[in-house]
Design a protein around this motif. Structure first.
Motif, PDB file in Angstrom:
ATOM      1  N   PRO A   1       0.813  -1.215   0.000  1.00  0.00           N
ATOM      2  CA  PRO A   1       0.000   0.000   0.000  1.00  0.00           C
ATOM      3  C   PRO A   1       0.848   1.267   0.000  1.00  0.00           C
ATOM      4  O   PRO A   1       0.514   2.250  -0.664  1.00  0.00           O
ATOM      5  CB  PRO A   1      -0.817  -0.134   1.288  1.00  0.00           C
ATOM      6  CG  PRO A   1      -0.915  -1.603   1.516  1.00  0.00           C
ATOM      7  CD  PRO A   1       0.392  -2.156   1.045  1.00  0.00           C
ATOM      8  N   THR A   2       1.979   1.221   0.738  1.00  0.00           N
ATOM      9  CA  THR A   2       2.847   2.394   0.792  1.00  0.00           C
ATOM     10  C   THR A   2       3.376   2.776  -0.585  1.00  0.00           C
ATOM     11  O   THR A   2       3.518   3.959  -0.908  1.00  0.00           O
ATOM     12  CB  THR A   2       4.026   2.129   1.756  1.00  0.00           C
ATOM     13  OG1 THR A   2       3.514   1.794   3.037  1.00  0.00           O
ATOM     14  CG2 THR A   2       4.925   3.338   1.881  1.00  0.00           C
ATOM     15  N   ASP A   3       3.654   1.757  -1.419  1.00  0.00           N
ATOM     16  CA  ASP A   3       4.190   2.032  -2.751  1.00  0.00           C
ATOM     17  C   ASP A   3       3.212   2.798  -3.631  1.00  0.00           C
ATOM     18  O   ASP A   3       3.619   3.453  -4.591  1.00  0.00           O
ATOM     19  CB  ASP A   3       4.562   0.713  -3.452  1.00  0.00           C
ATOM     20  CG  ASP A   3       5.684  -0.015  -2.744  1.00  0.00           C
ATOM     21  OD1 ASP A   3       6.516   0.665  -2.120  1.00  0.00           O
ATOM     22  OD2 ASP A   3       5.729  -1.254  -2.808  1.00  0.00           O
ATOM     23  N   THR A   4       1.916   2.698  -3.343  1.00  0.00           N
ATOM     24  CA  THR A   4       0.911   3.323  -4.203  1.00  0.00           C
ATOM     25  C   THR A   4       0.586   4.768  -3.802  1.00  0.00           C
ATOM     26  O   THR A   4      -0.153   5.448  -4.499  1.00  0.00           O
ATOM     27  CB  THR A   4      -0.393   2.505  -4.192  1.00  0.00           C
ATOM     28  OG1 THR A   4      -0.959   2.551  -2.875  1.00  0.00           O
ATOM     29  CG2 THR A   4      -0.128   1.063  -4.581  1.00  0.00           C
ATOM     30  N   VAL A   5       1.133   5.226  -2.661  1.00  0.00           N
ATOM     31  CA  VAL A   5       0.827   6.585  -2.207  1.00  0.00           C
ATOM     32  C   VAL A   5       1.548   7.603  -3.089  1.00  0.00           C
ATOM     33  O   VAL A   5       2.754   7.505  -3.312  1.00  0.00           O
ATOM     34  CB  VAL A   5       1.237   6.783  -0.729  1.00  0.00           C
ATOM     35  CG1 VAL A   5       0.963   8.227  -0.296  1.00  0.00           C
ATOM     36  CG2 VAL A   5       0.478   5.816   0.167  1.00  0.00           C
ATOM     37  N   HIS A   6       0.800   8.573  -3.573  1.00  0.00           N
ATOM     38  CA  HIS A   6       1.373   9.623  -4.423  1.00  0.00           C
ATOM     39  C   HIS A   6       1.547  10.932  -3.657  1.00  0.00           C
ATOM     40  O   HIS A   6       2.499  11.671  -3.867  1.00  0.00           O
ATOM     41  CB  HIS A   6       0.474   9.853  -5.638  1.00  0.00           C
ATOM     42  CG  HIS A   6       0.954  10.944  -6.554  1.00  0.00           C
ATOM     43  ND1 HIS A   6       0.498  12.251  -6.478  1.00  0.00           N
ATOM     44  CD2 HIS A   6       1.876  10.937  -7.554  1.00  0.00           C
ATOM     45  CE1 HIS A   6       1.100  12.981  -7.382  1.00  0.00           C
ATOM     46  NE2 HIS A   6       1.941  12.223  -8.064  1.00  0.00           N
ATOM     47  N   HIS A   7       0.611  11.231  -2.740  1.00  0.00           N
ATOM     48  CA  HIS A   7       0.676  12.485  -2.009  1.00  0.00           C
ATOM     49  C   HIS A   7      -0.206  12.405  -0.768  1.00  0.00           C
ATOM     50  O   HIS A   7      -0.973  11.453  -0.582  1.00  0.00           O
ATOM     51  CB  HIS A   7       0.217  13.654  -2.890  1.00  0.00           C
ATOM     52  CG  HIS A   7      -1.198  13.517  -3.368  1.00  0.00           C
ATOM     53  ND1 HIS A   7      -1.534  12.826  -4.512  1.00  0.00           N
ATOM     54  CD2 HIS A   7      -2.385  13.952  -2.846  1.00  0.00           C
ATOM     55  CE1 HIS A   7      -2.853  12.846  -4.683  1.00  0.00           C
ATOM     56  NE2 HIS A   7      -3.388  13.525  -3.681  1.00  0.00           N
ATOM     57  N   LEU A   8      -0.091  13.401   0.090  1.00  0.00           N
ATOM     58  CA  LEU A   8      -0.927  13.542   1.275  1.00  0.00           C
ATOM     59  C   LEU A   8      -1.854  14.739   1.103  1.00  0.00           C
ATOM     60  O   LEU A   8      -1.452  15.766   0.553  1.00  0.00           O
ATOM     61  CB  LEU A   8      -0.068  13.739   2.533  1.00  0.00           C
ATOM     62  CG  LEU A   8       0.784  12.555   2.984  1.00  0.00           C
ATOM     63  CD1 LEU A   8       1.683  12.966   4.144  1.00  0.00           C
ATOM     64  CD2 LEU A   8      -0.089  11.379   3.389  1.00  0.00           C
TER      65      LEU A   8
END
Length: 583
Positions: free
Chosen positions: A338-345
């Motif tokens: 899941p962490t790999d798919t994060v683009h931004h906050l």
């Protein structure tokens, strides 16, 4: 785990054999142990998080020393007048004096700061033994500084995790990749938020055993774990280095030190001899670049035999070439986390963060981890870090907190509490394990304030010239009806209701030298919102005078003071004698 550690050969064959037997036993009992592509044993058992990246551990999952405890129980402390040199087995069981003192001081500090963690100094000793051999056998100065830097290997992905430089080489001297640093082997990115000043010199130095031990203690207790329970103890150790072998080894040293140990002089401890990367193909110094694989030759049967001989030739046969075209990389077998798919906050409607000094911020920070398409990502670790000069902290008393995003991708920071320092600071949200831009939240701490002042008494304040007032002035401060404690105040004897200038005559206070002063600064209400002023005195001037008390927040109160001469008692005239009767 310093690359510079020396190697010492075991003194006795039977000790080596026993250690091998115990090591085999430990391996057979370790649940879920397998080997990775480099031949190292790794664990598939329970870990702190299924996607815990190396940079989210204290050590970056760096190599560690695998020496096992001696089979015999630790020796009791030698007598003070015993000048006999310490034998190898005894020095291996003992802990250098300064290092032991650092562990015990860290335990005492955590007993006060986080009593529910139940951290024992023996756990720090076990980790210190595995990480650096107790600071290279106690090679430290009197202040706890290591005599030379203790550095792990370069975390460049060559047999280890790959962690690019995060500190510009400030801690580890390497501006390309990070290295674990100091007796407790913190990587720079972890030390940046976990570092502590354990010896009170105003610095947070990973190469100081007092600083490193205190940082490790807080690190192991950071999630509210109770280390007296086996589950939390396991989780804490695994968070330090994410390996089941590491967990089993630390637990063995912990049990060994719990049975009793003794203090030995600094610098007399033995150096560890075996490292977890001994057979992983890793080397402290750069390895030579391997030559290219030559084209294989065919055997008479038409097959290539890697490493074999053909036709009596003594030259080894090379491995056959890959059938995959060079331009096509092999497909990845590891699904993205899941962490790999994060683009931004993205902010999730966090209210304005403002609180009065000492109070709790009403709102909580809410952040959402999103993909490039704006979809929320669940099960991502988001770290909230307080940045800037402030004594504000989260509800756990720390400057940082890590939470997991929920099913909608939202992470909520713990409650934020203001300290006594006023001003603005920043809380930064970042994704653990990713280098995407963080999200900053501005928070402001305002000074304590009062909006109302009232006298606690109603007696008239009157005095004769040159005398002193019988009653002291006492007031109570409130803010929106609640007690206003620790509010700054000033008391001034003013000239008139419309003239706040300090008066030059009439009532006055006395300073420490007994001199007259008519303005008092740096006053503060107590826990009940009360403020009692010192005694007031009067000079020779008579009349009505004004005392004005003002607080931060704008509350003011004006009190009348009267100075009047005593009125003279009327003299009674004697009654005139009645006329005597006529004779």
């Amino acid at each position: 785990m310093a690359a510079q550690f020396g190697r010492l050969r075991k003194g006795a064959v039977n000790t080596t054999v026993a250690a091998v037997v115990v090591a085999a036993l430990a391996a057979s009992q370790a649940p879920g142990v397998t080997t990775d592509d480099a031949g190292r044993r790794v664990s598939t058992g329970t870990q702190p998080s299924p996607d815990t990246p190396a940079e989210n551990s204290a050590t970056g999952n760096s190599p560690y020393y695998t020496d096992l405890p001696p089979l015999n129980s630790p020796n009791p402390s030698p007598s003070a007048d015993d000048d006999t040199p310490v034998a190898t087995g005894e020095s291996e069981a003992g802990i250098p004096a300064t290092v032991l003192d650092a562990y015990k001081k860290a335990e005492a500090a955590l007993r006060e700061a986080k009593p529910g963690c139940n951290l024992q100094w023996q756990l720090l000793a076990a980790i210190g033994k595995v990480e650096s051999g107790q600071a290279r056998g106690g090679r430290v100065d009197a202040d706890g500084n290591t005599l030379s830097a203790i550095l792990g290997p370069q975390l460049n992905g060559n047999g280890f995790a790959s962690i690019s430089d995060t500190d510009g080489g400030a801690y580890d001297g390497d501006s390309s990749y990070d290295r674990a640093v100091g007796p407790m082997q913190f990587i720079p990115s972890t030390w940046k938020w976990a570092g502590r000043d354990g010896n009170g010199d105003g610095r947070k130095n990973p190469n100081n055993v007092y600083d490193a031990a205190l940082a490790a203690a807080h690190y192991l207790c950071r999630y509210g774990w109770d280390l007296s329970t086996q589950g939390d103890l396991d989780r804490a150790i695994l968070s330090y280095n994410n390996s089941r072998d590491y967990l089993n080894l630390v637990l063995r040293w912990l049990e060994y030190y719990r049975k009793g140990t003794h203090e030995i002089p600094d610098g007399t401890g033995t150096l560890p001899s075996d490292r977890s990367d001994d057979h992983a193909g890793a080397s402290p110094s750069p390895s030579p670049t391997p030559s290219k694989t030559p084209t294989p030759s065919k055997t008479p049967g038409g097959s290539a035999k890697p490493g074999g001989n053909s036709g009596g030739s003594t030259s080894p046969k090379p491995t056959p070439p890959s059938t995959t075209p060079p331009s096509t990389p092999p497909p990845s077998t590891t699904p993205p986390t899941p962490t790999d798919t994060v683009h931004h906050l993205e902010d999730r409607g966090t209210a304005k963060l403002t609180a009065t000094a000492g109070d709790t911020f009403a709102g909580r920070i809410r952040t959402r981890a999103e993909t490039k398409a704006g979809e929320g990502v669940a099960k991502v670790r988001v770290r909230f870090t307080i940045v800037g000069t402030t004594d504000a902290a989260f509800s756990n008393g720390e400057k940082y907190a890590t939470t997991l995003t929920n099913l909608s991708g939202e992470a909520v920071a713990p409650t934020l509490k203001a300290g006594e320092n006023t001003g603005t600071f920043v809380v930064r949200a970042t994704v653990v394990g990713r280098t995407i831009t963080g999200l900053d939240y501005k928070a402001t701490v305002t000074e304590r304030a009062a909006d109302t002042l009232t006298r606690t008494g109603d007696s008239e304040l009157i005095c004769t010239p040159g005398g002193e007032f019988a009653d002291q002035v006492e007031v109570k401060a409130t803010y929106q009806g609640a007690v206003a404690d620790k509010v700054a105040a000033t008391a001034t004897l003013v000239k008139a209701a419309d003239d706040p200038t300090e008066n030059d005559k009439g009532p006055y206070f006395k300073d420490a030298d007994g001199k007259a002063v008519r303005t008092l600064k740096d006053l503060e209400t107590d826990a009940e919102g009360l403020l009692k002023l010192p005694k007031l005195y009067a000079d020779d001037a008579t009349g009505t005078f004004l005392l004005r008390i003002a607080t931060s927040g704008g509350a003011t109160l004006t009190v009348e003071l009267k100075v009047a001469a005593e009125s003279a008692e009327p003299t009674q005239e004697p009654a005139s004698p009645s006329a005597s009767p006529s004779t």
